[in-house]
Design a protein around this motif. Structure first.
Motif: not given
Length: 411
Positions: A145, A160, A196, A200-201
């Motif tokens: 990401t 994630g 997201w 964080s996911w």
């Protein structure tokens, strides 16, 4: 199952293509399209915009020919950001921005070269978010990401969602979440939904649309709208193309029965918030590696809106809804000053109306019963991530999903 009527608007404009990208430029009120693959040995590097009636080619210089790239509109800096894709011989890792008149290459560093990744613009934090994709050289899909702040890329997470490519992302401007769906790793497509929050996911759902690769998704004022795709990115049978629209409201998916657009993948969509409609272009109606797939590549333009225009579906009149207009004062507004945004209803109502106002941030505005207007104030930062004077887009969306918009000048 609620029905959803698509209206074909044009079959004249950009040549038929697959794996192109589109984004809505709110400041200029145009849908922007770039690149794509003919599946006949030709990649495009043309730039087009759609004004709701006609396509106009606005540029043929800038990024090189490619497919499988991504675009996201930065509504703070009034720039469309393009990243990566495949040039036919190699994947790319270049970053470009479109300012409404020309492309500028911003960087050749940051995320590794890739194609069939996804990006979305996080309006609350002023960042373009990128996830995953297929790396150069045909290795396993990625799971990193990254975020683009207008000057540099920063990797913000390496865990994630499982590694994937061919997934889709959009930004939920009401709940301030980037929503990710689908894609594939090395076999069957995923049917998972992730969000997201800037830190964080979170894995939020596994029930809803079947796993899909090559779909398209946009945020449509209240819900994220997903259309199309194919069951798997691998060559194994059986493979099924989808022609169903699904909507994600942050809690669950709801299917809508489509009328008009047939099953396809590799198409692109954008939400025209000024007119309150989803715009879809192109794609392919058979698996792209099929013999003769080039003859099944589409060059058609479709739209759908939640509220019928005065002339009926496809009637060409403006979309009308609960909100009548949005205005802002003063215009121009000074950096460090305050901007008052006023939302007017199309007519008196007996119940409160909650409008979602997007202007240097997103907030909700409640208009009490029997009042025709409501106002809210936005502070204008002294330092802006854009050169001044600049045109600042302002959009207000009613509970019916129909938006009204305006712009002010920041000096």
């Amino acid at each position: 199952m609620a029905k959803l009527l698509w209206t074909q608007k044009q079959d004249i404009g950009p040549r038929p293509r697959y794996a192109h990208a589109m984004a809505y430029d709110a400041a200029r009120r145009r849908v922007l399209l770039f690149g794509g693959d003919s599946l006949a040995g030709h990649l495009f590097n043309d730039t087009w915009d759609w004004d709701g009636s006609d396509w106009t080619q606005v540029e043929d210089l800038g990024p090189g020919p490619r497919g499988g790239h991504s675009m996201a509109y930065d509504s703070i800096r009034n720039r469309t950001v393009l990243f990566g894709g495949n040039s036919g011989g190699a994947d790319l890792n270049d970053t470009w921005e479109w300012d409404g008149s020309a492309w500028t290459q911003m960087q050749n560093a940051g995320p590794a070269a890739r194609a069939f990744h996804a990006t979305a613009f996080d309006a609350a934090r002023g960042r373009v978010v990128l996830f995953g994709g297929q790396p150069s050289g045909g290795g396993a899909p990625l799971e990193d990401t990254w975020e683009w702040d207008g000057e540099d890329w920063s990797q913000v997470e390496d865990s994630g969602p499982p590694p994937r490519s061919g997934h889709v992302m959009t930004y939920d401007r009401v709940r301030h979440r980037t929503v990710l769906f689908g894609g594939a790793g090395t076999g069957a497509a995923f049917s998972d939904t992730w969000e997201w929050d800037g830190t964080s996911w979170r894995h939020v759902e596994d029930v809803g649309p079947r796993g899909a690769v090559g779909a398209a998704m946009v945020f449509r004022s209240k819900v994220s709208t997903l259309f199309g795709g194919i069951t798997t990115s691998a060559g194994s049978a059986p493979r099924e193309l989808f022609g169903l629209t699904w909507e994600w409201n942050g809690t669950h998916w709801t299917a809508r029965q489509d009328m008009g657009v047939g099953p396809r993948l590799g198409h692109a969509m954008a939400f025209d918030s000024g007119r309150g409609c989803v715009v879809l272009f192109g794609g392919v109606t058979v698996p792209p590696e099929s013999t003769g797939a080039a003859t099944s590549v589409k060059g058609d333009t479709w739209e759908h809106a939640d509220v019928t225009s005065p002339g009926g579906p496809g009637g060409g009149g403006p979309v009308t809804g609960i909100l009548g207009s949005v205005t802002a004062a003063p215009d121009p507004v000074m950096r460090g000053g305050s901007l008052t945004v006023t939302v007017s209803l199309a007519g008196p109502l007996t119940t409160p109306v909650v409008a979602v106002v997007d202007c240097l941030g997103v907030r909700q505005l409640m208009i009490p019963p029997m009042l025709l207007t409501g106002s809210t104030q936005f502070p204008v930062p002294q330092v802006l991530p854009m050169p001044v004077p600049a045109s600042l887009p302002i959009t207000a969306t009613g509970p019916d999903g129909v938006s009204v918009s305006t712009t002010v000048t920041v000096v």
